[in-house]
Write a protein that holds these residues in place. Structure first.
Motif, PDB file in Angstrom:
ATOM      1  N   ASP A  27       0.807  -1.219   0.000  1.00  0.00           N
ATOM      2  CA  ASP A  27       0.000   0.000   0.000  1.00  0.00           C
ATOM      3  C   ASP A  27       0.841   1.272   0.000  1.00  0.00           C
ATOM      4  O   ASP A  27       0.303   2.367   0.153  1.00  0.00           O
ATOM      5  CB  ASP A  27      -0.947   0.005   1.209  1.00  0.00           C
ATOM      6  N   ASP A  28       2.141   1.146  -0.167  1.00  0.00           N
ATOM      7  CA  ASP A  28       3.039   2.309  -0.193  1.00  0.00           C
ATOM      8  C   ASP A  28       2.807   3.087  -1.494  1.00  0.00           C
ATOM      9  O   ASP A  28       2.926   2.538  -2.587  1.00  0.00           O
ATOM     10  CB  ASP A  28       4.490   1.833  -0.115  1.00  0.00           C
ATOM     11  N   MET A  29       2.484   4.358  -1.378  1.00  0.00           N
ATOM     12  CA  MET A  29       2.229   5.190  -2.562  1.00  0.00           C
ATOM     13  C   MET A  29       3.466   5.307  -3.459  1.00  0.00           C
ATOM     14  O   MET A  29       3.335   5.415  -4.668  1.00  0.00           O
ATOM     15  CB  MET A  29       1.764   6.586  -2.151  1.00  0.00           C
ATOM     16  N   HIS A  55      10.485  -8.430  -1.583  1.00  0.00           N
ATOM     17  CA  HIS A  55       9.320  -8.820  -0.778  1.00  0.00           C
ATOM     18  C   HIS A  55       8.353  -7.650  -0.684  1.00  0.00           C
ATOM     19  O   HIS A  55       8.765  -6.518  -0.428  1.00  0.00           O
ATOM     20  CB  HIS A  55       9.747  -9.213   0.638  1.00  0.00           C
ATOM     21  N   PHE A  56       7.074  -7.950  -0.857  1.00  0.00           N
ATOM     22  CA  PHE A  56       6.016  -6.963  -0.655  1.00  0.00           C
ATOM     23  C   PHE A  56       5.088  -7.488   0.420  1.00  0.00           C
ATOM     24  O   PHE A  56       4.604  -8.627   0.323  1.00  0.00           O
ATOM     25  CB  PHE A  56       5.243  -6.715  -1.960  1.00  0.00           C
ATOM     26  N   HIS A  62       4.063   2.759   3.733  1.00  0.00           N
ATOM     27  CA  HIS A  62       5.421   3.273   3.689  1.00  0.00           C
ATOM     28  C   HIS A  62       6.211   2.985   4.969  1.00  0.00           C
ATOM     29  O   HIS A  62       7.429   2.900   4.940  1.00  0.00           O
ATOM     30  CB  HIS A  62       5.368   4.780   3.424  1.00  0.00           C
ATOM     31  N   TRP A  63       5.536   2.824   6.082  1.00  0.00           N
ATOM     32  CA  TRP A  63       6.205   2.627   7.380  1.00  0.00           C
ATOM     33  C   TRP A  63       6.133   1.167   7.804  1.00  0.00           C
ATOM     34  O   TRP A  63       5.791   0.841   8.933  1.00  0.00           O
ATOM     35  CB  TRP A  63       5.578   3.542   8.426  1.00  0.00           C
ATOM     36  N   GLU A  67       4.635  -1.022  10.943  1.00  0.00           N
ATOM     37  CA  GLU A  67       3.360  -1.691  10.714  1.00  0.00           C
ATOM     38  C   GLU A  67       3.469  -3.216  10.830  1.00  0.00           C
ATOM     39  O   GLU A  67       2.498  -3.879  11.203  1.00  0.00           O
ATOM     40  CB  GLU A  67       2.815  -1.317   9.337  1.00  0.00           C
ATOM     41  N   ALA A  68       4.607  -3.765  10.485  1.00  0.00           N
ATOM     42  CA  ALA A  68       4.814  -5.217  10.533  1.00  0.00           C
ATOM     43  C   ALA A  68       6.242  -5.528  10.984  1.00  0.00           C
ATOM     44  O   ALA A  68       7.022  -6.146  10.258  1.00  0.00           O
ATOM     45  CB  ALA A  68       4.541  -5.836   9.159  1.00  0.00           C
TER      46      ALA A  68
END
Length: 95
Positions: A27-29, A55-56, A62-63, A67-68
């Motif tokens: 979801d990173d812009m 890896h996605f 972006h963070w 976040e994970a």
């Protein structure tokens, strides 16, 4: 980003020679600007001597390290372990 190429023309066409780990959130812009995951998967290897570890992570932006964090740490530690032999003896003792 384009200004970098003007400041360092000697790097034009150069490829990354070291092992590469690329971890991003789906979801990173910024990734979306480059054609999403498929765009990055198509372009990034063209700039590396050896195939990058790409890896996605789903449901992250972006963070992703915030976040994970567990997944990011798992991927980084696996990457470092895979390439441990490339580290100098002096650095190895710190790991």
């Amino acid at each position: 980003m384009d200004l970098d190429w003007h400041a360092m023309p000697q790097l034009q066409g150069a490829k990354l020679t070291q092992p590469i780990a690329f971890i991003s959130g789906l979801d990173d812009m910024v990734i979306k600007w480059f054609g999403g995951a498929e765009g990055v998967r198509a372009v990034l290897p063209q700039h590396c001597v050896t195939a990058p570890d790409i890896h996605f992570l789903e449901q992250t932006g972006h963070w992703l390290q915030q976040e994970a964090p567990e997944r990011v740490n798992e991927l980084l530690l696996r990457f470092l372990d895979t390439h441990r032999g490339l580290l100098g003896q002096r650095r190895r003792s710190r790991l």
